[in-house]
Scaffold this active site. Structure first.
Site, PDB file in Angstrom:
ATOM      1  N   SER A  63      -6.680 -31.844  -0.531  1.00 60.55           N
ATOM      2  CA  SER A  63      -7.774 -31.231   0.240  1.00 60.55           C
ATOM      3  C   SER A  63      -8.757 -32.300   0.692  1.00 60.55           C
ATOM      4  O   SER A  63      -9.219 -32.305   1.839  1.00 60.55           O
ATOM      5  CB  SER A  63      -8.517 -30.197  -0.610  1.00 60.55           C
ATOM      6  OG  SER A  63      -7.673 -29.156  -1.031  1.00 60.55           O
ATOM      7  N   ALA A 157      -6.272 -26.678   2.953  1.00 65.63           N
ATOM      8  CA  ALA A 157      -7.283 -27.310   2.094  1.00 65.63           C
ATOM      9  C   ALA A 157      -8.108 -26.246   1.385  1.00 65.63           C
ATOM     10  O   ALA A 157      -8.386 -25.184   1.948  1.00 65.63           O
ATOM     11  CB  ALA A 157      -8.214 -28.181   2.948  1.00 65.63           C
ATOM     12  N   LYS A 158      -8.494 -26.562   0.160  1.00 65.58           N
ATOM     13  CA  LYS A 158      -9.430 -25.687  -0.557  1.00 65.58           C
ATOM     14  C   LYS A 158     -10.804 -26.335  -0.393  1.00 65.58           C
ATOM     15  O   LYS A 158     -11.240 -27.126  -1.231  1.00 65.58           O
ATOM     16  CB  LYS A 158      -8.994 -25.572  -2.026  1.00 65.58           C
ATOM     17  CG  LYS A 158      -9.648 -24.420  -2.767  1.00 65.58           C
ATOM     18  CD  LYS A 158      -8.944 -24.170  -4.080  1.00 65.58           C
ATOM     19  CE  LYS A 158      -9.744 -23.206  -4.950  1.00 65.58           C
ATOM     20  NZ  LYS A 158      -9.826 -21.851  -4.445  1.00 65.58           N
ATOM     21  N   ALA A 159     -11.417 -26.041   0.751  1.00 64.27           N
ATOM     22  CA  ALA A 159     -12.663 -26.718   1.126  1.00 64.27           C
ATOM     23  C   ALA A 159     -13.808 -25.714   1.136  1.00 64.27           C
ATOM     24  O   ALA A 159     -13.638 -24.561   1.552  1.00 64.27           O
ATOM     25  CB  ALA A 159     -12.518 -27.360   2.505  1.00 64.27           C
ATOM     26  N   TYR A 163     -14.739 -21.304   2.981  1.00 64.91           N
ATOM     27  CA  TYR A 163     -14.848 -20.038   2.252  1.00 64.91           C
ATOM     28  C   TYR A 163     -15.828 -19.054   2.886  1.00 64.91           C
ATOM     29  O   TYR A 163     -15.911 -17.897   2.466  1.00 64.91           O
ATOM     30  CB  TYR A 163     -15.141 -20.290   0.764  1.00 64.91           C
ATOM     31  CG  TYR A 163     -13.831 -20.538   0.049  1.00 64.91           C
ATOM     32  CD1 TYR A 163     -13.124 -19.504  -0.549  1.00 64.91           C
ATOM     33  CD2 TYR A 163     -13.238 -21.789   0.075  1.00 64.91           C
ATOM     34  CE1 TYR A 163     -11.894 -19.712  -1.128  1.00 64.91           C
ATOM     35  CE2 TYR A 163     -11.999 -22.012  -0.502  1.00 64.91           C
ATOM     36  CZ  TYR A 163     -11.325 -20.970  -1.110  1.00 64.91           C
ATOM     37  OH  TYR A 163     -10.090 -21.169  -1.677  1.00 64.91           O
TER      38      TYR A 163
END
Ligand code: PLP
Length: 312
Positions: A63, A157-159, A163
């Site tokens: 990410s 990506a876990k950005a 969210y």
């Protein structure tokens, strides 16, 4: 959640919960330039076991790469810090939240001159979609918000900034009286929940959206795919039409926070008999055994917490 006696790891130091502060002008706060992970550790017969820890850390670094953010610690340093943090906080099971973000530096959209700050927090966290939801299934609503598309952001990506998409969908479903939202991708195929991947079951066959459907590649998704195939189920990673949600025999979601949670209703259509079905139950039972260290077969998915003795 936590109390002042708890410790948080920040940039290489263990600091008291109340001292774990960032500057109000941190770049990540203004522009969402952060990447993070959600990981769980379980109290197992072999000790505290962190579920697929290295896979989560690899995704954190992936990410960060997608956002040009070099993390100033090695994966092994973060792994060791997490072990020590869990031990020093006296936890046997917990949720783990590592985060790397652009800190206090020049204001403006160009982030590369801002430092990259890194923190890890741990706390006890029960069933995210409720104990009853895990047992009986949840009610979900297809969101009017589409999942972020790869032509404007990085679905893989876990950005942190990404969210906002999940937050809008979550608020909408909550206000409408549902426990979770299901987002479609930009072409209208089923994508995922606000923090979970999704699976549908029809005539004993399982399907889940592919990586090209703008999903976050869930660690629990990968685990459940393997478990389902090991159990002998046919499982396809393929596009799923919205109507398949309504006509499915079974639907369930997977994620670190939600673990494996059945869906009993979508848009007021009961899923199958309106209760968790046999495929969901058999996969869930094997998955729960893997999480809690009761499975020989998947024993190496758990990173057992060990803290190196201090040098004398
Ligand atoms: C948007 C989104 N999709 C899917 C998942 C499931 O991923 P994992 O199983 O790695 O927790 C998560 C949770 O991290 C998520 O936030």
């Amino acid at each position: 959640m936590q109390n002042a006696a708890d410790l948080i790891w920040m940039n290489g130091e263990f600091v008291a919960w109340g001292d774990a502060k960032v500057h109000v002008l941190s770049h990540g706060l203004h522009y969402g330039t952060g990447v993070f992970e959600g990981i769980r550790a379980y109290d197992t017969p072999r000790g505290t076991g962190i579920f697929r820890h290295t896979d989560h850390l690899r995704r954190l670094y992936d990410s960060a790469k997608l956002y040009y953010m070099p993390i100033p610690f090695s994966q092994e340093e973060l792994r060791a810090a997490t072990h020590e943090l869990i031990t020093r906080n006296g936890l046997r099971s917990c949720y783990i939240r590592p985060i790397a973000f652009r800190g206090n530096g020049p204001m403006g959209l160009f982030p590369l001159d801002c430092p990259v700050d890194v923190a890890i927090a741990v706390w006890e966290w029960g069933a995210y979609l409720g104990d009853e939801g895990k047992q009986r299934g949840i009610r979900a609503k297809v969101s009017s918000w589409r999942r972020i598309s790869p032509d404007s952001l990085q679905p893989a990506a876990k950005a942190t900034g990404q969210y906002l998409n999940s937050v809008l969908a979550k608020i909408e479903s909550h206000k409408a009286g549902y426990e979770e939202a299901i987002l479609l991708d930009d072409v209208g195929h089923v994508c995922e929940g606000t923090g979970e991947n999704i699976f549908v079951v029809k005539d004993g066959r399982i399907a889940t959206p592919p990586a090209t459907a703008s999903i976050l590649g869930g660690i629990n998704r990968a685990s459940v795919i393997q478990i389902a195939r090991d159990l002998g189920y046919e499982l396809a990673e393929r596009d799923i039409a919205r109507s398949e949600l309504y006509l499915a025999d079974e639907v369930f979601v997977t994620g670190t926070a939600a673990e494996l949670t059945p869906v009993r209703e979508v848009d007021d259509h009961p899923v199958g008999a309106g209760e968790p079905g046999p495929v969901t139950r058999s996969v869930a039972s094997e998955f729960e055994d893997a999480l809690h260290g009761r499975s020989e077969r998947y024993a190496d998915w758990l990173d057992i917490v060990h803290v190196a003795a201090p040098a004398t």
